[in-house]
Write a protein that holds these residues in place. Structure first.
Motif, short mmCIF file in Angstrom:
data_model
loop_
_atom_site.label_atom_id
_atom_site.label_comp_id
_atom_site.label_asym_id
_atom_site.label_seq_id
_atom_site.Cartn_x
_atom_site.Cartn_y
_atom_site.Cartn_z
N GLN A 64 0.74 -1.41 0.12
CA GLN A 64 -0.15 0.12 -0.16
C GLN A 64 0.43 1.51 0.05
O GLN A 64 0.78 2.53 -0.55
N ASP A 67 1.72 2.26 -3.46
CA ASP A 67 0.59 1.95 -4.24
C ASP A 67 0.56 3.06 -4.29
O ASP A 67 -0.43 4.02 -5.32
N TYR A 261 -4.15 -1.27 -5.69
CA TYR A 261 -3.97 -2.56 -5.42
C TYR A 261 -4.50 -3.88 -5.18
O TYR A 261 -5.03 -5.03 -5.36
#
Length: 315
Positions: A64, A67, A261
Motif C-alpha cells: 500500500q 501503491d 491494489y
C-alpha cells in the motif's frame, strides 16, 4: 457598555487558520509547537486537520505504501471531508504538510485542489510549514503553484528536516513508515526530526504573534527572516530533479499495470523496489562522489540556487 466593549475587542482580534495533514503524528507535534506561542487574547488560532474519507494507515503495509506512489507523483487527490466551523475571514493561514515521493502528501493536494481551498485562501497571506527529509524543494515548488491557483500570497516558509540527513534517512525513514520503529539501530540515528528542533519551532509562532499585532502580514515581506526557517542543501537539488524524473517514469509504468491494489500493480511495484534497492547500493554512492567533485566548480551556481529556494524566509 459590555456589549460595546466585547464588539470592539472582537473587531480587532487577529484570526489565524492552521490547516495540516499528519499521518504519523510527527507533523501534528511540529504544528503544536509552532503555534504554542502564537495565540493569546488578541490572536485567535483555529486548527483544522484534513481528514481523508478513507484514512491512510500508519505504519504502512508494504504494497500500500508503494501503491500510493503514482498518485502522489501525479498529484491525484483523494476524497476528503470538508473543513467545518471556519471563520469568514482570516488574517493569516498556516499550511502544514509532509512530502510523499517529492510531492505534497495526497490529502494536502486534495485539499488545495478543492473549492473550499479556493474560497478560504483567496487573497490571504500564507505561511507554509514542511516536516520531512531534507529533500523538500520540489514539493515546495508544487505547493507554490497550488497557492497561486487559489490566489493566495506565500509570505513565509519553514522547513524542519530529519536528523539522519539525506543518506541515513534512505534507510531510517522507510523503516519508520513501514514498521513504526523510530529508534536508532546499528550506526543509524533515530528516524524523524530532532526533539529539540520540534520544541524550538515555537520561536516561529512567537515571532508571528509580534508581527501580526503590527499588521506585518499585509506587507509583501517575510516575517520569519533571521530565525533559521529554511536551510537548503543546494547540492541535493540536482539529485531531487533526477529522482523526480525517475519517479514520473516509474509512476506511469505502475499506473499502466492496473488499478490500485491489483495484482498487476504488485508485480510492477516489486520490480520497481528491486530496481530502487539496486540503485541505492550502486548508483547513488557513485552519484554522491561525482556531485562532490562537480560542486567544487559550481559554487556560484549552487549559491544562486540556494538563495532562490530559501525564499521567502531565508535562514
Amino acid at each position: 457598555m459590555y456589549n460595546l466593549l466585547s464588539t470592539k475587542i472582537e473587531r480587532y482580534m487577529k484570526k489565524v487558520l492552521v490547516v495540516y495533514y499528519s499521518q504519523s503524528g510527527q507533523l501534528k507535534r511540529v504544528v503544536d509547537s509552532f503555534i504554542s506561542k502564537l495565540g493569546d487574547d488578541e490572536i485567535q488560532v483555529d486548527m483544522r486537520a484534513i481528514r481523508p474519507k478513507t484514512p491512510y494507515p500508519f505504519p504502512w503495509p508494504f504494497y500500500q505504501f508503494f501503491d500510493e506512489f503514482p498518485e502522489s507523483v501525479f498529484m491525484d487527490g483523494c476524497e476528503i471531508d470538508e473543513l467545518e466551523n471556519l471563520e469568514d475571514d482570516y488574517d493569516l493561514i498556516i499550511l502544514g504538510y509532509t512530502v510523499w515521493y517529492m510531492a505534497p502528501s495526497i490529502p494536502i493536494t486534495a485539499f488545495m485542489q478543492s473549492p473550499q481551498a479556493k474560497r478560504i485562501f483567496k487573497d490571504k497571506p500564507v505561511v507554509t510549514l514542511v516536516a520531512c527529509r531534507d529533500m523538500w524543494v520540489l514539493a515546495q515548488e508544487k505547493i507554490k503553484d497550488m497557492l497561486k491557483d487559489v490566489d493566495a500570497r506565500l509570505i513565509d516558509h519553514v522547513a524542519l528536516t530529519d536528523q539522519g540527513g539525506s543518506v541515513f534517512s534512505l534507510v531510517t525513514l522507510p523503516r519508520y513508515l513501514l514498521s513504526g520503529k523510530k529508534n536508532s539501530f546499528a550506526f543509524f540515528p533515530p528516524a524523524g526530526i530532532l526533539e529539540s528542533d520540534i520544541s524550538n519551532a515555537s520561536r516561529f509562532g512567537e515571532r508571528l504573534n509580534t508581527k501580526l499585532k503590527a499588521d506585518a502580514q499585509n506587507k509583501d515581506e517575510a516575517m520569519l527572516k533571521g530565525l533559521g526557517a529554511v536551510n537548503v542543501e543546494a547540492k541535493l537539488i540536482a539529485t531531487e530533479k533526477i529522482a523526480n524524473r525517475s519517479f514520473r517514469i516509474w509512476s506511469k509504468l505502475i499506473k499502466l499495470s492496473g488499478k490500485k491494489y491489483t495484482f498487476g500493480r504488485k508485480i510492477t511495484i516489486t520490480i520497481y523496489v528491486t530496481f530502487l534497492l539496486a540503485l541505492i547500493v550502486t548508483v547513488i554512492p557513485i552519484n554522491i562522489l561525482a556531485r562532490k567533485l562537480l560542486n567544487r566548480f559550481q559554487k556560484e551556481k549552487l549559491k544562486t540556487m540556494q538563495d532562490f529556494y530559501e525564499l521567502p524566509s531565508g535562514r
